[in-house]
Design a protein around this motif. Sequence first.
Motif, PDB file in Angstrom:
ATOM      1  N   ARG A 162      40.259 -32.739  95.223  1.00  0.00           N
ATOM      2  CA  ARG A 162      41.665 -32.907  95.574  1.00  0.00           C
ATOM      3  C   ARG A 162      42.533 -31.815  94.956  1.00  0.00           C
ATOM      4  NH1 ARG A 162      46.630 -34.624  95.236  1.00  0.00           N
ATOM      5  NH2 ARG A 162      47.427 -36.071  96.832  1.00  0.00           N
ATOM      6  N   SER A 163      42.260 -31.469  93.711  1.00  0.00           N
ATOM      7  CA  SER A 163      43.035 -30.411  93.058  1.00  0.00           C
ATOM      8  C   SER A 163      42.908 -29.096  93.810  1.00  0.00           C
ATOM      9  CB  SER A 163      42.560 -30.232  91.613  1.00  0.00           C
ATOM     10  OG  SER A 163      42.839 -31.379  90.838  1.00  0.00           O
ATOM     11  N   ALA A 164      41.687 -28.779  94.225  1.00  0.00           N
ATOM     12  CA  ALA A 164      41.464 -27.531  94.948  1.00  0.00           C
ATOM     13  C   ALA A 164      42.176 -27.532  96.297  1.00  0.00           C
ATOM     14  CB  ALA A 164      39.964 -27.300  95.139  1.00  0.00           C
ATOM     15  N   LEU A 165      42.095 -28.635  97.008  1.00  0.00           N
ATOM     16  CA  LEU A 165      42.716 -28.706  98.328  1.00  0.00           C
ATOM     17  C   LEU A 165      44.240 -28.726  98.239  1.00  0.00           C
ATOM     18  CD1 LEU A 165      40.253 -31.185 100.055  1.00  0.00           C
ATOM     19  CD2 LEU A 165      40.484 -28.727 100.466  1.00  0.00           C
ATOM     20  N   GLU A 166      44.775 -29.275  97.160  1.00  0.00           N
ATOM     21  CA  GLU A 166      46.227 -29.231  96.974  1.00  0.00           C
ATOM     22  C   GLU A 166      46.688 -27.804  96.711  1.00  0.00           C
ATOM     23  OE1 GLU A 166      49.790 -31.767  94.951  1.00  0.00           O
ATOM     24  OE2 GLU A 166      47.792 -31.938  94.085  1.00  0.00           O
ATOM     25  N   ILE A 167      45.892 -27.044  95.981  1.00  0.00           N
ATOM     26  CA  ILE A 167      46.227 -25.636  95.766  1.00  0.00           C
ATOM     27  C   ILE A 167      46.256 -24.906  97.100  1.00  0.00           C
ATOM     28  CG2 ILE A 167      45.300 -23.466  94.854  1.00  0.00           C
ATOM     29  CD1 ILE A 167      44.441 -25.022  92.362  1.00  0.00           C
ATOM     30  N   CYS A 168      45.281 -25.178  97.955  1.00  0.00           N
ATOM     31  CA  CYS A 168      45.258 -24.550  99.285  1.00  0.00           C
ATOM     32  C   CYS A 168      46.520 -24.909 100.066  1.00  0.00           C
ATOM     33  CB  CYS A 168      44.019 -25.000 100.058  1.00  0.00           C
ATOM     34  SG  CYS A 168      42.444 -24.404  99.409  1.00  0.00           S
ATOM     35  N   ARG A 227      43.924 -18.513  92.389  1.00  0.00           N
ATOM     36  CA  ARG A 227      44.562 -19.797  92.097  1.00  0.00           C
ATOM     37  C   ARG A 227      43.531 -20.897  91.901  1.00  0.00           C
ATOM     38  NH1 ARG A 227      50.272 -20.645  95.265  1.00  0.00           N
ATOM     39  NH2 ARG A 227      51.037 -18.503  95.134  1.00  0.00           N
ATOM     40  N   LEU A 228      42.503 -20.889  92.749  1.00  0.00           N
ATOM     41  CA  LEU A 228      41.479 -21.917  92.658  1.00  0.00           C
ATOM     42  C   LEU A 228      40.652 -21.805  91.391  1.00  0.00           C
ATOM     43  CD1 LEU A 228      40.432 -21.935  96.391  1.00  0.00           C
ATOM     44  CD2 LEU A 228      41.277 -23.909  95.134  1.00  0.00           C
ATOM     45  N   SER A 229      40.593 -20.621  90.822  1.00  0.00           N
ATOM     46  CA  SER A 229      39.815 -20.439  89.593  1.00  0.00           C
ATOM     47  C   SER A 229      40.408 -21.210  88.427  1.00  0.00           C
ATOM     48  CB  SER A 229      39.722 -18.948  89.240  1.00  0.00           C
ATOM     49  OG  SER A 229      40.986 -18.439  88.857  1.00  0.00           O
ATOM     50  N   ALA A 230      41.652 -21.638  88.575  1.00  0.00           N
ATOM     51  CA  ALA A 230      42.310 -22.398  87.513  1.00  0.00           C
ATOM     52  C   ALA A 230      41.943 -23.874  87.550  1.00  0.00           C
ATOM     53  CB  ALA A 230      43.828 -22.248  87.623  1.00  0.00           C
ATOM     54  N   VAL A 231      41.231 -24.313  88.610  1.00  0.00           N
ATOM     55  CA  VAL A 231      40.859 -25.719  88.731  1.00  0.00           C
ATOM     56  C   VAL A 231      39.706 -26.008  87.785  1.00  0.00           C
ATOM     57  CG1 VAL A 231      39.984 -27.516  90.247  1.00  0.00           C
ATOM     58  CG2 VAL A 231      41.619 -25.838  91.122  1.00  0.00           C
ATOM     59  N   ALA A 232      39.915 -26.933  86.866  1.00  0.00           N
ATOM     60  CA  ALA A 232      38.856 -27.323  85.936  1.00  0.00           C
ATOM     61  C   ALA A 232      38.085 -28.497  86.523  1.00  0.00           C
ATOM     62  CB  ALA A 232      39.458 -27.718  84.589  1.00  0.00           C
ATOM     63  N   ARG A 267      49.977 -36.550 101.480  1.00  0.00           N
ATOM     64  CA  ARG A 267      49.198 -37.274 102.503  1.00  0.00           C
ATOM     65  C   ARG A 267      48.184 -36.335 103.154  1.00  0.00           C
ATOM     66  NH1 ARG A 267      46.083 -39.630 104.401  1.00  0.00           N
ATOM     67  NH2 ARG A 267      46.060 -41.130 106.109  1.00  0.00           N
ATOM     68  N   LEU A 268      48.586 -35.113 103.395  1.00  0.00           N
ATOM     69  CA  LEU A 268      47.658 -34.124 103.954  1.00  0.00           C
ATOM     70  C   LEU A 268      46.481 -33.912 103.011  1.00  0.00           C
ATOM     71  CD1 LEU A 268      47.218 -31.593 106.039  1.00  0.00           C
ATOM     72  CD2 LEU A 268      48.033 -30.300 104.059  1.00  0.00           C
ATOM     73  N   VAL A 269      46.763 -33.734 101.721  1.00  0.00           N
ATOM     74  CA  VAL A 269      45.701 -33.462 100.743  1.00  0.00           C
ATOM     75  C   VAL A 269      44.777 -34.663 100.612  1.00  0.00           C
ATOM     76  CG1 VAL A 269      45.234 -32.924  98.325  1.00  0.00           C
ATOM     77  CG2 VAL A 269      47.113 -31.787  99.512  1.00  0.00           C
TER      78      VAL A 269
END
Length: 219
Positions: free
Chosen positions: A95-101, A80-85, A188-190
């Motif tokens: 932020r994008s990576a942590l939201e995926i998590c 999933r994280l590999s999709a983060v550009a 808020r968590l992210v």
Amino acid sequence: MGAPKLWRGRTLDDRSAERREQLVDVGVDLLGSGGSAAVTMRAVTRLANLSPRYFYENFDDRRALVIAVYDRLETELRTRLSAVAPDTDPQGTVRSALEICATYFEEDPRRARVLLREPLTDDTLREHSAGRLPLFLRTVVPALGDDMDALLPNSEEALVISATALSGALVALYVDWIDGRLPVPRDRLVDAATEIVLSLARTGTQPRPGDPESDIVEP
């Protein structure tokens, strides 16, 4: 060489692979719900409706199954994280990576237990991850792309310190959120997790008193 023998349209290798996935599926449920102590050969084979023979066909022991469960979920998260550009703004990338998590753990809280909680207490998973960067650095850092060097500490010692602090902070944050002890919306968590990553990264890249960089006097 002749064609492989088929049974109901499947080869023996196909059936063995299916049984392995079935055992790992059960392992995810047991490890994610009851922790490492719940993962026994008897419990796994009973829930999978398979004989011990098929367990040992795929795993040397329960430790091997626990590791397979961990690796499967970590691979899913990495995919999933590999999709983060990489973003022009490093904060957006982090932020994008942590939201995926957060989304990955929210979809199935068992994943958070396997990837975050159990490695803290289970000797098998602690040993399995020894010598590697903590989970969140091993997932967030590759997602940063060209921005990685700008955010990471510039010395091995600082990297180790920041990695330990970052992992501990993020694991506590996500686990408390998944368990309901931190009743805040996901956004808020992210936001909080992103600020933790960037704050520690900035701290790690600052020269300390006594470092050569700290002795430079601006004109």
